[in-house]
Design a protein around this motif. Structure first.
Motif, PDB file in Angstrom:
ATOM      1  N   ALA A 158       7.646  -9.908 -10.848  1.00  0.00           N
ATOM      2  CA  ALA A 158       6.709 -10.354  -9.821  1.00  0.00           C
ATOM      3  C   ALA A 158       5.290 -10.388 -10.363  1.00  0.00           C
ATOM      4  CB  ALA A 158       6.778  -9.426  -8.609  1.00  0.00           C
ATOM      5  N   THR A 159       4.486 -11.272  -9.830  1.00  0.00           N
ATOM      6  CA  THR A 159       3.055 -11.291 -10.136  1.00  0.00           C
ATOM      7  C   THR A 159       2.398 -10.143  -9.375  1.00  0.00           C
ATOM      8  OG1 THR A 159       3.060 -13.685 -10.436  1.00  0.00           O
ATOM      9  CG2 THR A 159       0.931 -12.642  -9.983  1.00  0.00           C
ATOM     10  N   PHE A 160       1.509  -9.411 -10.049  1.00  0.00           N
ATOM     11  CA  PHE A 160       0.865  -8.258  -9.426  1.00  0.00           C
ATOM     12  C   PHE A 160      -0.639  -8.485  -9.371  1.00  0.00           C
ATOM     13  CE2 PHE A 160      -0.914  -3.881  -9.626  1.00  0.00           C
ATOM     14  CZ  PHE A 160      -0.386  -3.415  -8.426  1.00  0.00           C
ATOM     15  N   LEU A 161      -1.184  -8.435  -8.155  1.00  0.00           N
ATOM     16  CA  LEU A 161      -2.615  -8.606  -7.937  1.00  0.00           C
ATOM     17  C   LEU A 161      -3.149  -7.381  -7.207  1.00  0.00           C
ATOM     18  CD1 LEU A 161      -2.572 -12.278  -6.546  1.00  0.00           C
ATOM     19  CD2 LEU A 161      -2.907 -11.573  -8.928  1.00  0.00           C
ATOM     20  N   THR A 162      -4.419  -7.110  -7.365  1.00  0.00           N
ATOM     21  CA  THR A 162      -5.049  -6.015  -6.629  1.00  0.00           C
ATOM     22  C   THR A 162      -6.185  -6.575  -5.784  1.00  0.00           C
ATOM     23  OG1 THR A 162      -6.543  -5.529  -8.480  1.00  0.00           O
ATOM     24  CG2 THR A 162      -4.471  -4.301  -8.374  1.00  0.00           C
ATOM     25  N   SER A 163      -6.427  -5.885  -4.675  1.00  0.00           N
ATOM     26  CA  SER A 163      -7.392  -6.350  -3.695  1.00  0.00           C
ATOM     27  C   SER A 163      -7.942  -5.151  -2.950  1.00  0.00           C
ATOM     28  CB  SER A 163      -6.689  -7.303  -2.707  1.00  0.00           C
ATOM     29  OG  SER A 163      -7.440  -7.512  -1.543  1.00  0.00           O
ATOM     30  N   PRO A 164      -9.125  -5.246  -2.363  1.00  0.00           N
ATOM     31  CA  PRO A 164      -9.546  -4.191  -1.446  1.00  0.00           C
ATOM     32  C   PRO A 164      -8.519  -4.037  -0.327  1.00  0.00           C
ATOM     33  CG  PRO A 164     -11.390  -5.615  -1.969  1.00  0.00           C
ATOM     34  CD  PRO A 164     -10.171  -6.277  -2.541  1.00  0.00           C
ATOM     35  N   ARG A 165      -8.374  -2.831   0.185  1.00  0.00           N
ATOM     36  CA  ARG A 165      -7.401  -2.566   1.235  1.00  0.00           C
ATOM     37  C   ARG A 165      -7.710  -3.392   2.478  1.00  0.00           C
ATOM     38  NH1 ARG A 165      -5.972   3.404   3.781  1.00  0.00           N
ATOM     39  NH2 ARG A 165      -4.587   2.655   5.448  1.00  0.00           N
ATOM     40  N   GLY A 166      -6.679  -3.960   3.060  1.00  0.00           N
ATOM     41  CA  GLY A 166      -6.802  -4.805   4.247  1.00  0.00           C
ATOM     42  C   GLY A 166      -5.772  -5.915   4.148  1.00  0.00           C
ATOM     43  N   ARG A 167      -4.779  -5.886   5.017  1.00  0.00           N
ATOM     44  CA  ARG A 167      -3.651  -6.797   4.886  1.00  0.00           C
ATOM     45  C   ARG A 167      -4.079  -8.258   4.931  1.00  0.00           C
ATOM     46  NH1 ARG A 167       0.940  -5.010   8.612  1.00  0.00           N
ATOM     47  NH2 ARG A 167       1.399  -3.562   6.910  1.00  0.00           N
ATOM     48  N   GLY A 168      -5.047  -8.603   5.795  1.00  0.00           N
ATOM     49  CA  GLY A 168      -5.487  -9.988   5.874  1.00  0.00           C
ATOM     50  C   GLY A 168      -6.029 -10.490   4.545  1.00  0.00           C
TER      51      GLY A 168
ATOM     52  N   ILE B 130       4.787 -12.647  -5.292  1.00  0.00           N
ATOM     53  CA  ILE B 130       3.453 -12.100  -5.558  1.00  0.00           C
ATOM     54  C   ILE B 130       3.264 -10.837  -4.732  1.00  0.00           C
ATOM     55  CG2 ILE B 130       0.964 -12.521  -5.439  1.00  0.00           C
ATOM     56  CD1 ILE B 130       1.515 -15.499  -5.697  1.00  0.00           C
ATOM     57  N   LEU B 131       3.021  -9.719  -5.410  1.00  0.00           N
ATOM     58  CA  LEU B 131       2.679  -8.470  -4.746  1.00  0.00           C
ATOM     59  C   LEU B 131       1.172  -8.295  -4.816  1.00  0.00           C
ATOM     60  CD1 LEU B 131       5.397  -5.991  -6.134  1.00  0.00           C
ATOM     61  CD2 LEU B 131       5.583  -7.669  -4.281  1.00  0.00           C
ATOM     62  N   VAL B 132       0.552  -8.065  -3.678  1.00  0.00           N
ATOM     63  CA  VAL B 132      -0.903  -7.874  -3.628  1.00  0.00           C
ATOM     64  C   VAL B 132      -1.159  -6.463  -3.115  1.00  0.00           C
ATOM     65  CG1 VAL B 132      -3.109  -8.790  -2.855  1.00  0.00           C
ATOM     66  CG2 VAL B 132      -1.130 -10.321  -3.060  1.00  0.00           C
ATOM     67  N   ASP B 133      -1.642  -5.609  -3.998  1.00  0.00           N
ATOM     68  CA  ASP B 133      -1.773  -4.197  -3.666  1.00  0.00           C
ATOM     69  C   ASP B 133      -3.185  -3.850  -3.218  1.00  0.00           C
ATOM     70  OD1 ASP B 133      -0.363  -1.522  -3.740  1.00  0.00           O
ATOM     71  OD2 ASP B 133      -2.160  -1.089  -4.910  1.00  0.00           O
ATOM     72  N   GLY B 134      -3.254  -2.972  -2.216  1.00  0.00           N
ATOM     73  CA  GLY B 134      -4.537  -2.598  -1.633  1.00  0.00           C
ATOM     74  C   GLY B 134      -5.078  -1.255  -2.094  1.00  0.00           C
ATOM     75  N   GLY B 135      -4.714  -0.825  -3.320  1.00  0.00           N
ATOM     76  CA  GLY B 135      -5.278   0.411  -3.855  1.00  0.00           C
ATOM     77  C   GLY B 135      -4.304   1.569  -3.916  1.00  0.00           C
ATOM     78  N   SER B 136      -3.038   1.279  -4.157  1.00  0.00           N
ATOM     79  CA  SER B 136      -2.019   2.326  -4.217  1.00  0.00           C
ATOM     80  C   SER B 136      -2.189   3.203  -5.457  1.00  0.00           C
ATOM     81  CB  SER B 136      -0.614   1.707  -4.241  1.00  0.00           C
ATOM     82  OG  SER B 136      -0.384   0.925  -3.100  1.00  0.00           O
ATOM     83  N   LYS B 137      -1.669   4.418  -5.349  1.00  0.00           N
ATOM     84  CA  LYS B 137      -1.651   5.330  -6.483  1.00  0.00           C
ATOM     85  C   LYS B 137      -0.216   5.612  -6.925  1.00  0.00           C
ATOM     86  CE  LYS B 137      -5.988   7.517  -5.054  1.00  0.00           C
ATOM     87  NZ  LYS B 137      -6.769   6.692  -5.992  1.00  0.00           N
ATOM     88  N   ASP B 138       0.702   4.760  -6.510  1.00  0.00           N
ATOM     89  CA  ASP B 138       2.105   4.933  -6.889  1.00  0.00           C
ATOM     90  C   ASP B 138       2.456   4.008  -8.055  1.00  0.00           C
ATOM     91  OD1 ASP B 138       2.247   2.435  -5.707  1.00  0.00           O
ATOM     92  OD2 ASP B 138       3.243   3.150  -3.882  1.00  0.00           O
ATOM     93  N   GLU B 139       3.737   3.736  -8.239  1.00  0.00           N
ATOM     94  CA  GLU B 139       4.191   2.960  -9.396  1.00  0.00           C
ATOM     95  C   GLU B 139       4.455   1.496  -9.053  1.00  0.00           C
ATOM     96  OE1 GLU B 139       5.908   5.818  -8.308  1.00  0.00           O
ATOM     97  OE2 GLU B 139       4.569   7.043  -9.561  1.00  0.00           O
TER      98      GLU B 139
ATOM     99  N   LEU C   9       0.870  -1.175   0.000  1.00  0.00           N
ATOM    100  CA  LEU C   9       0.000   0.000   0.000  1.00  0.00           C
ATOM    101  C   LEU C   9       0.908   1.227   0.000  1.00  0.00           C
ATOM    102  CD1 LEU C   9      -2.947   1.006   0.050  1.00  0.00           C
ATOM    103  CD2 LEU C   9      -2.722   1.203   2.532  1.00  0.00           C
ATOM    104  N   GLU C  10       0.978   1.903  -1.135  1.00  0.00           N
ATOM    105  CA  GLU C  10       1.885   3.038  -1.315  1.00  0.00           C
ATOM    106  C   GLU C  10       3.302   2.661  -0.891  1.00  0.00           C
ATOM    107  OE1 GLU C  10       0.560   5.231  -2.994  1.00  0.00           O
ATOM    108  OE2 GLU C  10      -1.572   4.998  -2.557  1.00  0.00           O
ATOM    109  N   ALA C  11       3.761   1.516  -1.394  1.00  0.00           N
ATOM    110  CA  ALA C  11       5.054   0.973  -0.967  1.00  0.00           C
ATOM    111  C   ALA C  11       6.156   1.130  -2.006  1.00  0.00           C
ATOM    112  CB  ALA C  11       4.896  -0.510  -0.620  1.00  0.00           C
ATOM    113  N   ALA C  12       5.875   1.793  -3.119  1.00  0.00           N
ATOM    114  CA  ALA C  12       6.838   1.837  -4.223  1.00  0.00           C
ATOM    115  C   ALA C  12       8.189   2.413  -3.807  1.00  0.00           C
ATOM    116  CB  ALA C  12       6.259   2.640  -5.388  1.00  0.00           C
ATOM    117  N   LYS C  13       8.182   3.409  -2.923  1.00  0.00           N
ATOM    118  CA  LYS C  13       9.431   4.083  -2.556  1.00  0.00           C
ATOM    119  C   LYS C  13      10.263   3.298  -1.547  1.00  0.00           C
ATOM    120  CE  LYS C  13       7.814   8.783  -3.516  1.00  0.00           C
ATOM    121  NZ  LYS C  13       7.574  10.147  -2.944  1.00  0.00           N
ATOM    122  N   ARG C  14       9.681   2.301  -0.912  1.00  0.00           N
ATOM    123  CA  ARG C  14      10.428   1.588   0.124  1.00  0.00           C
ATOM    124  C   ARG C  14      10.609   0.096  -0.131  1.00  0.00           C
ATOM    125  NH1 ARG C  14       5.257   2.423   2.270  1.00  0.00           N
ATOM    126  NH2 ARG C  14       4.246   0.564   3.143  1.00  0.00           N
ATOM    127  N   ILE C  15      10.031  -0.432  -1.188  1.00  0.00           N
ATOM    128  CA  ILE C  15      10.067  -1.875  -1.386  1.00  0.00           C
ATOM    129  C   ILE C  15      11.347  -2.365  -2.051  1.00  0.00           C
ATOM    130  CG2 ILE C  15       8.999  -1.969  -3.691  1.00  0.00           C
ATOM    131  CD1 ILE C  15       7.316  -4.345  -2.625  1.00  0.00           C
TER     132      ILE C  15
END
Length: 229
Positions: free
Chosen positions: A57-67, A38-47, A12-18
């Motif tokens: 990496a495989t990129f998936l999107t999901s509603p926000r919520g780490r679980g 596998i990266l599972v993103d919770g709605g980021s607006k970054d790159e 979640l908005e992790a592009a600058k630190r991952i």
């Protein structure tokens, strides 16, 4: 021999630190341990999507919520073992050997890393020491210590619960002490939130949150208090 491990990272908005997190995994790919990340993103607006594509990496999107993000990543994994890892956690040298040793000798158990922070000093040392002591004494490692687990075992447990807070603690409670073991290596995690909020204040808030959760306070009530604080 087929690589046995999938890495699942919620973002979640992790592009600058991952970057350092992914960089530390490259040796596991070359070693033949990691089959997929596998990266599972919770709605980021970054790159973050571009980073996933650039690193393979495989990129998936999901509603926000780490679980929920972790559950989705695990559902798409194709290997016998899963490693759940935070985007700001960096595995240290020796992690490949530690994971291989665990897979070979403790195939029925989950495992976690010892914790260190990316900052020197008394408070980082004490806070990490408490986390490692808590993990061994109470069998309660947090998600920033990563979690290695057989995929079949994870499925039998029902996976991470879809709750807004403490999903990592809820899962390790179900794993139980007898099927949870420390890995003989370290993960370094970011101290950014401690620096922003103060080591004592954040440490006490985490401790109170854990205590209330253990007493049965609904996570929905805890998250409102946690975010307000």
């Amino acid at each position: 021999m087929t690589a046995p491990l999938t890495i699942v990272i919620p973002t979640l908005e992790a592009a600058k630190r991952i970057g350092p997190c992914l960089g530390a995994l490259s040796s596991g790919v070359f070693d033949g341990l990691i089959r997929e990340v596998i990266l599972v993103d919770g709605g980021s607006k970054d790159e973050i999507g571009d980073i996933a594509e650039a690193t393979g990496a495989t990129f998936l999107t999901s509603p926000r919520g780490r679980g929920g993000q972790l559950r989705l990543g695990a559902a798409h994994a194709s290997t016998e073992w899963l490693l759940f890892l935070h985007a700001d956690t960096i595995l240290q040298p020796g992690w490949i050997e530690a994971i291989r040793n665990h897979i070979d000798h403790r195939p029925e158990k989950a495992g976690y890393f010892d914790l260190r922070f990316d900052q020197d000093g008394l408070m980082p040392t004490l806070t990490a020491g408490w986390a490692n002591w808590r993990s061994r004494l109470f069998a309660l490692p947090y998600g920033d210590q990563a979690l290695l687990i057989p995929r079949r075992f994870y499925k039998d447990l029902g996976g991470h619960p879809q709750i807004p807070l403490m999903e990592d603690v809820a899962l390790v409670r179900r794993i139980g002490r007898r099927r949870l073991a420390p890995l003989k290596t370290t993960a370094i995690t970011s101290a950014a939130r401690y620096r922003e909020q103060g080591w004592i204040r954040r440490g006490l808030r985490n401790l109170v949150t854990l205590f209330l959760f253990q007493l049965g306070t609904p996570p929905e009530k805890l998250v409102a208090w946690y975010e307000k604080e």
